[in-house]
Design a protein around this motif. Structure first.
Motif, PDB file in Angstrom:
ATOM      1  N   VAL A 266       0.863  -1.188   0.000  1.00  0.00           N
ATOM      2  CA  VAL A 266       0.000   0.000   0.000  1.00  0.00           C
ATOM      3  C   VAL A 266       0.893   1.230   0.000  1.00  0.00           C
ATOM      4  O   VAL A 266       1.827   1.330   0.802  1.00  0.00           O
ATOM      5  CB  VAL A 266      -0.927   0.023   1.225  1.00  0.00           C
ATOM      6  CG1 VAL A 266      -1.794   1.278   1.218  1.00  0.00           C
ATOM      7  CG2 VAL A 266      -1.796  -1.224   1.262  1.00  0.00           C
ATOM      8  N   HIS A 267       0.611   2.155  -0.908  1.00  0.00           N
ATOM      9  CA  HIS A 267       1.350   3.407  -0.973  1.00  0.00           C
ATOM     10  C   HIS A 267       0.358   4.553  -1.021  1.00  0.00           C
ATOM     11  O   HIS A 267      -0.385   4.711  -1.989  1.00  0.00           O
ATOM     12  CB  HIS A 267       2.256   3.439  -2.214  1.00  0.00           C
ATOM     13  CG  HIS A 267       3.065   4.697  -2.325  1.00  0.00           C
ATOM     14  ND1 HIS A 267       2.642   5.791  -3.046  1.00  0.00           N
ATOM     15  CD2 HIS A 267       4.270   5.038  -1.799  1.00  0.00           C
ATOM     16  CE1 HIS A 267       3.550   6.744  -2.970  1.00  0.00           C
ATOM     17  NE2 HIS A 267       4.543   6.315  -2.227  1.00  0.00           N
ATOM     18  N   LEU A 273       2.287  -2.333  -6.917  1.00  0.00           N
ATOM     19  CA  LEU A 273       2.944  -3.578  -7.297  1.00  0.00           C
ATOM     20  C   LEU A 273       4.448  -3.383  -7.236  1.00  0.00           C
ATOM     21  O   LEU A 273       4.986  -2.422  -7.796  1.00  0.00           O
ATOM     22  CB  LEU A 273       2.539  -3.979  -8.718  1.00  0.00           C
ATOM     23  CG  LEU A 273       3.327  -5.132  -9.347  1.00  0.00           C
ATOM     24  CD1 LEU A 273       2.942  -6.457  -8.676  1.00  0.00           C
ATOM     25  CD2 LEU A 273       3.092  -5.199 -10.857  1.00  0.00           C
ATOM     26  N   LEU A 274       5.139  -4.287  -6.546  1.00  0.00           N
ATOM     27  CA  LEU A 274       6.593  -4.303  -6.522  1.00  0.00           C
ATOM     28  C   LEU A 274       7.054  -5.414  -7.459  1.00  0.00           C
ATOM     29  O   LEU A 274       6.778  -6.593  -7.228  1.00  0.00           O
ATOM     30  CB  LEU A 274       7.110  -4.568  -5.104  1.00  0.00           C
ATOM     31  CG  LEU A 274       6.618  -3.613  -4.014  1.00  0.00           C
ATOM     32  CD1 LEU A 274       7.107  -4.066  -2.647  1.00  0.00           C
ATOM     33  CD2 LEU A 274       7.079  -2.195  -4.292  1.00  0.00           C
ATOM     34  N   TRP A 293       4.960   0.125  -9.192  1.00  0.00           N
ATOM     35  CA  TRP A 293       3.810   0.588  -9.970  1.00  0.00           C
ATOM     36  C   TRP A 293       2.664   0.907  -9.007  1.00  0.00           C
ATOM     37  O   TRP A 293       2.423   0.173  -8.051  1.00  0.00           O
ATOM     38  CB  TRP A 293       3.338  -0.490 -10.928  1.00  0.00           C
ATOM     39  CG  TRP A 293       4.321  -0.876 -12.007  1.00  0.00           C
ATOM     40  CD1 TRP A 293       5.387  -1.709 -11.884  1.00  0.00           C
ATOM     41  CD2 TRP A 293       4.302  -0.440 -13.371  1.00  0.00           C
ATOM     42  NE1 TRP A 293       6.037  -1.820 -13.081  1.00  0.00           N
ATOM     43  CE2 TRP A 293       5.397  -1.060 -14.017  1.00  0.00           C
ATOM     44  CE3 TRP A 293       3.463   0.392 -14.114  1.00  0.00           C
ATOM     45  CZ2 TRP A 293       5.674  -0.869 -15.368  1.00  0.00           C
ATOM     46  CZ3 TRP A 293       3.734   0.592 -15.454  1.00  0.00           C
ATOM     47  CH2 TRP A 293       4.825  -0.029 -16.079  1.00  0.00           C
ATOM     48  N   VAL A 294       1.936   1.978  -9.276  1.00  0.00           N
ATOM     49  CA  VAL A 294       0.783   2.367  -8.456  1.00  0.00           C
ATOM     50  C   VAL A 294      -0.454   2.425  -9.334  1.00  0.00           C
ATOM     51  O   VAL A 294      -0.415   2.941 -10.461  1.00  0.00           O
ATOM     52  CB  VAL A 294       1.016   3.730  -7.768  1.00  0.00           C
ATOM     53  CG1 VAL A 294      -0.250   4.193  -7.060  1.00  0.00           C
ATOM     54  CG2 VAL A 294       2.152   3.633  -6.766  1.00  0.00           C
ATOM     55  N   LEU A 295      -1.556   1.871  -8.811  1.00  0.00           N
ATOM     56  CA  LEU A 295      -2.824   1.928  -9.534  1.00  0.00           C
ATOM     57  C   LEU A 295      -3.504   3.257  -9.220  1.00  0.00           C
ATOM     58  O   LEU A 295      -4.036   3.448  -8.121  1.00  0.00           O
ATOM     59  CB  LEU A 295      -3.704   0.752  -9.117  1.00  0.00           C
ATOM     60  CG  LEU A 295      -4.951   0.489  -9.965  1.00  0.00           C
ATOM     61  CD1 LEU A 295      -4.572   0.097 -11.386  1.00  0.00           C
ATOM     62  CD2 LEU A 295      -5.815  -0.599  -9.328  1.00  0.00           C
ATOM     63  N   LYS A 296      -3.458   4.186 -10.154  1.00  0.00           N
ATOM     64  CA  LYS A 296      -3.971   5.546  -9.921  1.00  0.00           C
ATOM     65  C   LYS A 296      -5.490   5.565  -9.738  1.00  0.00           C
ATOM     66  O   LYS A 296      -6.028   6.309  -8.924  1.00  0.00           O
ATOM     67  CB  LYS A 296      -3.567   6.454 -11.079  1.00  0.00           C
ATOM     68  CG  LYS A 296      -2.076   6.731 -11.171  1.00  0.00           C
ATOM     69  CD  LYS A 296      -1.604   7.564  -9.995  1.00  0.00           C
ATOM     70  CE  LYS A 296      -0.151   7.985 -10.158  1.00  0.00           C
ATOM     71  NZ  LYS A 296       0.320   8.802  -9.027  1.00  0.00           N
ATOM     72  N   SER A 323       8.596  -1.423   3.159  1.00  0.00           N
ATOM     73  CA  SER A 323       7.569  -0.423   3.435  1.00  0.00           C
ATOM     74  C   SER A 323       8.001   0.937   2.911  1.00  0.00           C
ATOM     75  O   SER A 323       9.199   1.208   2.745  1.00  0.00           O
ATOM     76  CB  SER A 323       7.319  -0.340   4.949  1.00  0.00           C
ATOM     77  OG  SER A 323       6.402   0.673   5.276  1.00  0.00           O
ATOM     78  N   PHE A 324       7.002   1.796   2.688  1.00  0.00           N
ATOM     79  CA  PHE A 324       7.251   3.183   2.287  1.00  0.00           C
ATOM     80  C   PHE A 324       7.157   4.071   3.519  1.00  0.00           C
ATOM     81  O   PHE A 324       6.190   3.999   4.279  1.00  0.00           O
ATOM     82  CB  PHE A 324       6.235   3.626   1.236  1.00  0.00           C
ATOM     83  CG  PHE A 324       6.240   2.778   0.007  1.00  0.00           C
ATOM     84  CD1 PHE A 324       7.177   2.980  -0.994  1.00  0.00           C
ATOM     85  CD2 PHE A 324       5.328   1.747  -0.141  1.00  0.00           C
ATOM     86  CE1 PHE A 324       7.195   2.177  -2.120  1.00  0.00           C
ATOM     87  CE2 PHE A 324       5.328   0.940  -1.256  1.00  0.00           C
ATOM     88  CZ  PHE A 324       6.267   1.160  -2.257  1.00  0.00           C
TER      89      PHE A 324
END
Length: 373
Positions: A266-267, A273-274, A293-296, A323-324
């Motif tokens: 989660v970002h 996706l990593l 990758w982030v799902l906008k 983690s972020f």
């Protein structure tokens, strides 16, 4: 007003709801009426909403097996400009069993042990220092070889926490048989129940999960393809309220055949996706580069956007991306089992002085929470 407090109960609630969990636990001893108020489900929900809306500092729970102290540690860290140790917590279960993280949500952490035919699932509230051991799941069959996958999340419409369990029977040559048996645990009823749903998906036991938008997400594949190793990887999701499964495509153009190189996280409240790329060093598989990758737009598979690239091949390779951080950096484990912080702008690492077994590291968002009180 009760107990000699010269304030309407509505005002008392508005005062108490801003207090930390530690204080509220103490205030339960003030009177029976205060105890009843603080433990009331509506107050628990109100307090959680307040915490989620006004969280002004970032605290994470770092769980790992320390190589320097030769023991498992559960430690709170303040994640600001620095990453500083705040408080060590004691895991409430006195056991020699090994528990792995099955998921976390709203301050609750879900663990499971590794004993397939005597499955234990634990819900732990670190802020209350309290855990609950769930009843043994319904489907326990020692005659059939099977594997299972767990997911943990929150049904916001029912205001209830749920654990979903998928049990895959293994056939000849360890082939996975679908559909799996599916059962759901609800915290409010403290019971498991089976659900009847056609699930054509296979979710590997090692798949990570991400709880976003009221659904649990895993990396999996559809068993329509005859050869599982060549099946197309997808995101499999389970809606916590409607209790139905679905799927989403991964970013177009990628090579996702090896699912061991894929994980979800989660970002900033979005699913990401990593996608890590292996490198060989001294016979050990490490990752030199990891794309994030982030799902906008949730549900729109064409909205995947490559947010950034993690590249520490020059530092010896990535063992795991964890983690972020609040400041935008990334916590990861290096090739030598060291936890470091990676600056996405300068592509430099900051050493944190923490070493542990790589697979034992977990970074879990920490939140004041009265659930399980």
């Amino acid at each position: 007003m009760r107990d000699g407090i010269d304030l309407p109960e509505e005002i008392v609630i508005q005062i108490l709801v801003y207090l930390p969990v530690e204080s509220l636990v103490r205030f339960r001893c003030v009177s029976k009426s205060w105890d009843s108020l603080i433990t009331d489900p509506s107050f628990v929900s109100l307090h959680l909403r307040r915490v989620m809306a006004r969280q002004d500092r970032s605290v994470v729970l770092l769980r790992h097996y320390s190589l320097t102290q030769c023991k498992e540690r559960n430690t709170l860290y303040l994640d600001g400009e620095s990453f500083s140790e705040h408080q060590e917590l004691e895991f409430p279960l006195k056991t020699n069993d090994t528990y792995y993280l099955a998921g976390s949500c709203n301050g609750l952490v879900c663990f499971s042990d590794y004993i397939i035919n005597n499955l234990q699932v634990i819900l732990w509230n670190p802020s209350l220092r309290k855990c609950v051991q769930l009843p043994i799941p319904r489907f326990i069959d020692t005659d059939l070889t099977h594997t299972y996958v767990l997911g943990f999340g929150f049904d916001s419409r029912r205001e209830d926490y749920k654990v979903v369990r998928l049990i895959y029977i293994l056939g000849k040559s360890w082939s996975v048989i679908v559909p799996p048996v599916v059962e759901v645990y609800e915290l409010k009823t403290n019971a498991w129940r089976g659900i009847q749903t056609a699930v054509p998906y296979v979710i590997p036991e090692s798949s990570s999960q991400a709880f976003v938008n009221g659904a649990i997400h895993w990396i999996g594949y559809n068993l329509d393809d005859k050869v599982a190793s060549h099946s197309k990887s997808i995101v499999v999701l389970f809606d916590m309220h409607d209790e139905v499964f679905g799927e989403m495509e991964l970013p177009k153009g990628g090579d996702y055949e090896n699912r061991l190189n894929l994980s979800l996280a989660v970002h900033q409240d979005s699913i990401c996706l990593l996608h890590c790329h292996p490198m060989e060093e001294d016979g050990h598989q490490l990752y030199g580069v990891c794309w994030v990758w982030v799902l906008k737009e949730y549900g729109a598979s064409d909205s995947w956007t490559k947010l950034f690239t993690i590249n520490i091949g020059q530092h010896g390779g990535i063992g795991r991306v964890l983690s972020f951080r609040k400041q935008g950096d990334v916590l990861l484990v290096t090739h030598n089992d060291e936890l470091v912080s990676y600056d996405l702008r300068s592509q430099r690492i900051s050493r944190l002085g923490l070493y542990g077994v790589a697979r034992s590291f977990e970074v879990i968002p920490y939140m004041d929470c009265l659930v399980l009180i």
